[in-house]
Design an enzyme around this catalytic site. Structure first.
Site, PDB file in Angstrom:
ATOM      1  N   CYS A   1       0.878  -1.181   0.000  1.00 40.42           N
ATOM      2  CA  CYS A   1       0.000   0.000   0.000  1.00 40.42           C
ATOM      3  C   CYS A   1       0.911   1.225   0.000  1.00 40.42           C
ATOM      4  CB  CYS A   1      -0.864   0.028   1.252  1.00 40.42           C
ATOM      5  SG  CYS A   1      -1.877  -1.415   1.426  1.00 40.42           S
TER       6      CYS A   1
ATOM      7  N   ARG B   1       1.976   1.065  -5.944  1.00 41.02           N
ATOM      8  CA  ARG B   1       2.043   0.123  -4.807  1.00 41.02           C
ATOM      9  C   ARG B   1       0.681  -0.498  -4.525  1.00 41.02           C
ATOM     10  NH1 ARG B   1       6.542   1.018  -1.700  1.00 41.02           N
ATOM     11  NH2 ARG B   1       5.528   0.093   0.095  1.00 41.02           N
TER      12      ARG B   1
ATOM     13  N   TRP C   1      -3.714  -1.766  -1.492  1.00 36.61           N
ATOM     14  CA  TRP C   1      -3.760  -3.046  -2.190  1.00 36.61           C
ATOM     15  C   TRP C   1      -4.305  -4.023  -1.172  1.00 36.61           C
ATOM     16  CZ3 TRP C   1      -1.487  -8.039  -2.273  1.00 36.61           C
ATOM     17  CH2 TRP C   1      -1.704  -8.745  -3.452  1.00 36.61           C
TER      18      TRP C   1
ATOM     19  N   ASN D   1       0.361   0.267   6.289  1.00 29.45           N
ATOM     20  CA  ASN D   1       0.863  -0.584   5.219  1.00 29.45           C
ATOM     21  C   ASN D   1       1.469  -1.798   5.905  1.00 29.45           C
ATOM     22  OD1 ASN D   1       1.974  -1.768   2.987  1.00 29.45           O
ATOM     23  ND2 ASN D   1       3.729  -0.384   2.871  1.00 29.45           N
ATOM     24  N   GLY D   2       0.953  -2.986   5.579  1.00 25.86           N
ATOM     25  CA  GLY D   2       1.485  -4.210   6.197  1.00 25.86           C
ATOM     26  C   GLY D   2       0.333  -5.115   6.582  1.00 25.86           C
TER      27      GLY D   2
ATOM     28  N   GLU E   1      11.126 -14.993 -18.304  1.00 19.26           N
ATOM     29  CA  GLU E   1      10.890 -13.558 -18.076  1.00 19.26           C
ATOM     30  C   GLU E   1       9.968 -12.989 -19.155  1.00 19.26           C
ATOM     31  OE1 GLU E   1      11.054 -11.623 -15.783  1.00 19.26           O
ATOM     32  OE2 GLU E   1      10.995  -9.625 -16.657  1.00 19.26           O
TER      33      GLU E   1
ATOM     34  N   LYS F   1       6.360 -11.217 -18.355  1.00 15.85           N
ATOM     35  CA  LYS F   1       6.026  -9.863 -18.845  1.00 15.85           C
ATOM     36  C   LYS F   1       4.694  -9.879 -19.583  1.00 15.85           C
ATOM     37  CE  LYS F   1       8.032  -7.654 -16.924  1.00 15.85           C
ATOM     38  NZ  LYS F   1       8.760  -8.437 -15.948  1.00 15.85           N
TER      39      LYS F   1
ATOM     40  N   GLU G   1       1.571 -10.621 -17.240  1.00 23.48           N
ATOM     41  CA  GLU G   1       1.196  -9.632 -16.213  1.00 23.48           C
ATOM     42  C   GLU G   1       0.757  -8.314 -16.837  1.00 23.48           C
ATOM     43  OE1 GLU G   1       4.155  -8.292 -13.421  1.00 23.48           O
ATOM     44  OE2 GLU G   1       5.760  -8.436 -14.880  1.00 23.48           O
TER      45      GLU G   1
ATOM     46  N   HIS H   1       8.340 -33.010 -23.729  1.00 25.03           N
ATOM     47  CA  HIS H   1       7.845 -33.762 -22.556  1.00 25.03           C
ATOM     48  C   HIS H   1       6.469 -33.287 -22.115  1.00 25.03           C
ATOM     49  CE1 HIS H   1      11.742 -35.668 -22.256  1.00 25.03           C
ATOM     50  NE2 HIS H   1      12.309 -34.491 -22.364  1.00 25.03           N
TER      51      HIS H   1
ATOM     52  N   LYS I   1       3.363  -3.070  -7.179  1.00 27.82           N
ATOM     53  CA  LYS I   1       4.786  -2.998  -7.504  1.00 27.82           C
ATOM     54  C   LYS I   1       5.634  -3.678  -6.451  1.00 27.82           C
ATOM     55  CE  LYS I   1       8.425  -1.877  -9.769  1.00 27.82           C
ATOM     56  NZ  LYS I   1       8.715  -2.668 -10.990  1.00 27.82           N
TER      57      LYS I   1
HETATM   58  C1  AGP Z   1       7.816  -8.458 -12.201  1.00 27.03           C
HETATM   59  O1  AGP Z   1       7.478  -7.769 -13.379  1.00 27.03           O
HETATM   60  C2  AGP Z   1       6.698  -8.408 -11.174  1.00 27.03           C
HETATM   61  N1  AGP Z   1       6.289  -7.087 -10.910  1.00 27.03           N
HETATM   62  C3  AGP Z   1       7.029  -9.185  -9.920  1.00 27.03           C
HETATM   63  O2  AGP Z   1       7.154 -10.536 -10.277  1.00 27.03           O
HETATM   64  C4  AGP Z   1       8.314  -8.757  -9.166  1.00 27.03           C
HETATM   65  O3  AGP Z   1       9.450  -9.081  -9.921  1.00 27.03           O
HETATM   66  C5  AGP Z   1       8.361  -9.521  -7.840  1.00 27.03           C
HETATM   67  O4  AGP Z   1       7.238  -9.157  -7.065  1.00 27.03           O
HETATM   68  C6  AGP Z   1       9.649  -9.252  -7.037  1.00 27.03           C
HETATM   69  O5  AGP Z   1       9.724  -7.901  -6.718  1.00 27.03           O
HETATM   70  P1  AGP Z   1      11.121  -7.327  -6.131  1.00 27.03           P
HETATM   71  O6  AGP Z   1      12.146  -7.469  -7.209  1.00 27.03           O
HETATM   72  O7  AGP Z   1      10.831  -5.901  -5.793  1.00 27.03           O
HETATM   73  O8  AGP Z   1      11.471  -8.148  -4.926  1.00 27.03           O
END
Ligand code: AGP
Length: 611
Positions: A2, A27, A73, A99-100, A484, A488, A491, A507, A606
């Site tokens: 958050c 966030r 969030w 936040n938490g 990766e 991308k 998401e 497989h 994020k």
């Molecule tokens: C990656 O595009 C995502 N936003 C997510 O998987 C991110 O990499 C993951 O949450 C780890 O975040 P960090 O690198 O801040 O620890």
């Protein structure tokens, strides 16, 4: 997870808070709210993004010189008006943003209900402010004292900021496990979850430590530890500029950050790499080079994109240092009771430096005697402060939820580390060492070259944006790149996409292949080239659509592929930093063409600061 912003000083608090919340929406953006002190406590909150809150409050009297704000969030209770922060005490004298997670909130709530408290929502935060209110009443103590007592009883992670209608000249804040930055102004103070809402007003900041409480007035900041002893605030100078946070003329932060990569990779190498001299200087590694040289095992813990960087690092470190490396999802490592021996090295990789899964994984390894080495992008972040040592990636603020420039900066730094340790261990031939240093120095300009593919990638995105599924395949160093690329795409465009080692296709996944399935091959020239050529033929034989990332000038694959993406040649160990660029652009353009908010994709945040 958050975003929190608070202000106290001579300005009107509301505009400062509103602008700050917009900078923190990456966030979390399920709901937003503000509380302002002006002849009592006034709380305004609603489901939706900050802009919707702003529209709703247009024309309202929002005067007041002290206030708190929150963009959420959801962790407890669905996103709605009732569960939005700020939350208030039963007597409406206290307001809190948090936040938490309060892990033991259910038990506390049960006790409070017995004592007559009534709750509007389902959040743990509302329980916390009622708990503080109850302690204040029972002990006839100050709000500050009640907060201190309450925080000794709660279990979990938090940053809280509290407004008290009885003390309109004071904010109370506390932190454990989630980030809190305090900006020091002249006759004013700014609080936020990171520096982006603060940097335009002041560059002097204090990163609050775990278990610290702050009592803040317009012209006074008192920092106390959990024993109620006053601490001297350690004031640091921010090294980020506001421009770095703005979009810089791009349509989205994500595209800006993709195009920043030549610079950010250069910045991550700056002052650390001199290929001409054959030198690698990593300050954070200096005192631990011996530890790495003696290490019998390295474990890498991370999540998401950072975990993919860890996979590339596994190949690099084993290749160059011959030290065994294991890469673990931080969340799995934490709970599977891993074998960690004294002297083992844990490398924790994290862009935000606040990912709870990664933080708790490294803390548990630290308790078992491991050396913790952090690779983070945020100075002052929890993971960087929990590490024994580490290296910052210096990629600048990454605002887009999808990690792009942080990933390539992580790879650059990890490559430097592998080269440095390999050199110190004498496990790498001098010639290869110098060749790789030279190749690393050329990466920014090769990424610049790869970015010229943007229009071509947009055409490919147009062609395949309606596909239901994607498969991404690569071998060796390109296998993590395939993972990766798939992450991308999924998401940002919400299209199901899977990454696989290319050989693994036979497989099982090959059953998915038909004319409706785009298969992205990362097939640049390396030791696996001939093998991946066969994999491409296997897909073509089943009418799959082949999108191939190939080395410039490749003659064998274009006749087989439906679409070709040519990238500059690079050593296989260096290539992931370049080969990932078209995959980032592909995800971006598909997401935009599908009309999605690529900077703030649904359900995501994020920084995932909850386990
Ligand atoms: C990656 O595009 C995502 N936003 C997510 O998987 C991110 O990499 C993951 O949450 C780890 O975040 P960090 O690198 O801040 O620890």
């Amino acid at each position: 997870m958050c975003g929190i912003v608070a202000y106290i000083g001579q300005r009107q608090a509301y505009p400062v808070i509103l602008k700050g919340l917009k900078r923190l929406e990456y966030r979390g953006y399920d709901s937003a709210g503000v509380a302002i002190l002006n002849n009592g406590l006034r709380v305004y909150k609603k489901k939706g993004k900050v802009a919707e809150l702003e529209d709703w409050l247009t024309g309202m009297d929002m005067h007041g010189h002290a206030g708190i704000g929150h963009t959420r969030w959801a962790t407890h209770g669905e996103p709605n008006d009732r569960n939005a922060h700020p939350h208030t005490s039963g007597d409406q004298q206290l307001a809190i943003v948090h936040n938490g997670i309060i892990e033991n909130y259910a038990q506390l709530k049960k006790e409070l209900v017995k004592q007559g408290h009534q709750f509007n929502g389902e959040t743990d935060t509302e329980v916390l402010i009622h708990f503080i209110e109850e302690i204040k009443k029972q002990n006839q103590c100050t709000t500050e004292e009640a907060v201190r007592i309450a925080l000794k009883r709660v279990v979990g992670a938090y940053v809280i900021v509290i407004l008290d209608a009885g003390h309109p000249d004071t904010l109370i804040a506390a932190r454990k496990g989630s980030p809190l930055v305090i900006g020091i102004g002249k006759g004013e103070h700014f609080l936020a979850s990171d520096a982006s809402p603060i940097v335009e007003y002041t560059k002097e900041v204090v990163f609050v430590n775990d278990y610290e409480m702050a009592i803040i007035k317009a012209d006074e900041l008192i920092l106390k530890n959990s024993s109620n002893e006053v601490q001297t605030p350690y004031i640091q100078k921010l090294d980020i500029e506001l421009a770095a946070i703005e979009k810089g003329g791009f349509d989205h932060f994500m595209l800006k950050e993709i195009f920043e990569q030549p610079q950010t990779i250069f910045d991550s190498l700056r002052g650390r790499l001199d290929a001409g001299q054959g030198s690698v200087i990593l300050g954070g590694l200096r005192e631990y080079t011996g530890v790495f040289k003696e290490a019998q095992r390295i474990m890498i813990v991370a999540c998401g994109t950072s975990w993919h960087a860890g996979l590339v690092a596994e190949y690099m470190i084993e290749d160059l240092t011959r030290i065994p490396v294991e890469v673990e999802y931080a969340s799995e490592f934490r709970y599977r009771n891993p074998v960690v021996n004294e002297g083992d090295i844990i490398i924790a990789i994290s862009q935000s430096g606040e990912t709870a899964d990664t933080l708790v994984a490294m803390e548990s390894a630290k308790e078992k005697g491991a050396v913790i080495f952090g690779i983070c992008n945020v100075v002052g972040s929890s993971i960087s402060r929990t590490s024994h040592a580490g290296v910052f990636t210096h990629a600048g603020p990454e605002i887009g939820v999808a990690s792009t420039k942080a990933f390539t900066a992580q790879l650059a730094v990890l490559c430097l580390m592998a080269l440095k340790i390999g050199y110190e261990k004498d496990s790498i031939e001098r010639k290869r060492y110098l060749q790789l240093l030279h190749e690393l120095e050329l990466v920014p300009e090769k990424v610049e070259e790869a970015l010229k593919l943007n229009d071509r990638i947009k055409e490919i995105a147009e062609k395949y944006k309606d596909a239901r599924d994607f498969l991404y395949l690569g071998r060796g160093y390109n296998f993590p790149v395939a993972l990766e690329g798939a992450l991308k795409l999924k998401e940002i465009s919400y299209i199901h996409a899977e990454g696989y080692p290319a050989a693994e296709m036979k497989h099982g996944p090959i059953a998915l292949v038909d004319e409706s399935l785009p298969v992205v091959f990362i097939a640049t020239r390396d030791a696996y080239y001939e093998k991946i050529l066969s994999n491409i033929q296997e897909v073509k034989a089943r009418k799959g659509k082949v999108i191939a990332v190939v080395t410039q000038g490749d003659k064998n694959i274009p006749p087989l592929a439906d679409d070709i993406i040519e990238v500059p040649e690079a050593d296989e160990l260096i290539a992931p930093m370049i080969n990932v660029i078209p995959l980032q652009l592909l995800a971006y353009h598909v997401g935009v063409l599908k009309g999605y908010d690529v900077d703030k994709p649904r359900n995501l945040a994020k920084s995932v600061t909850v386990e």
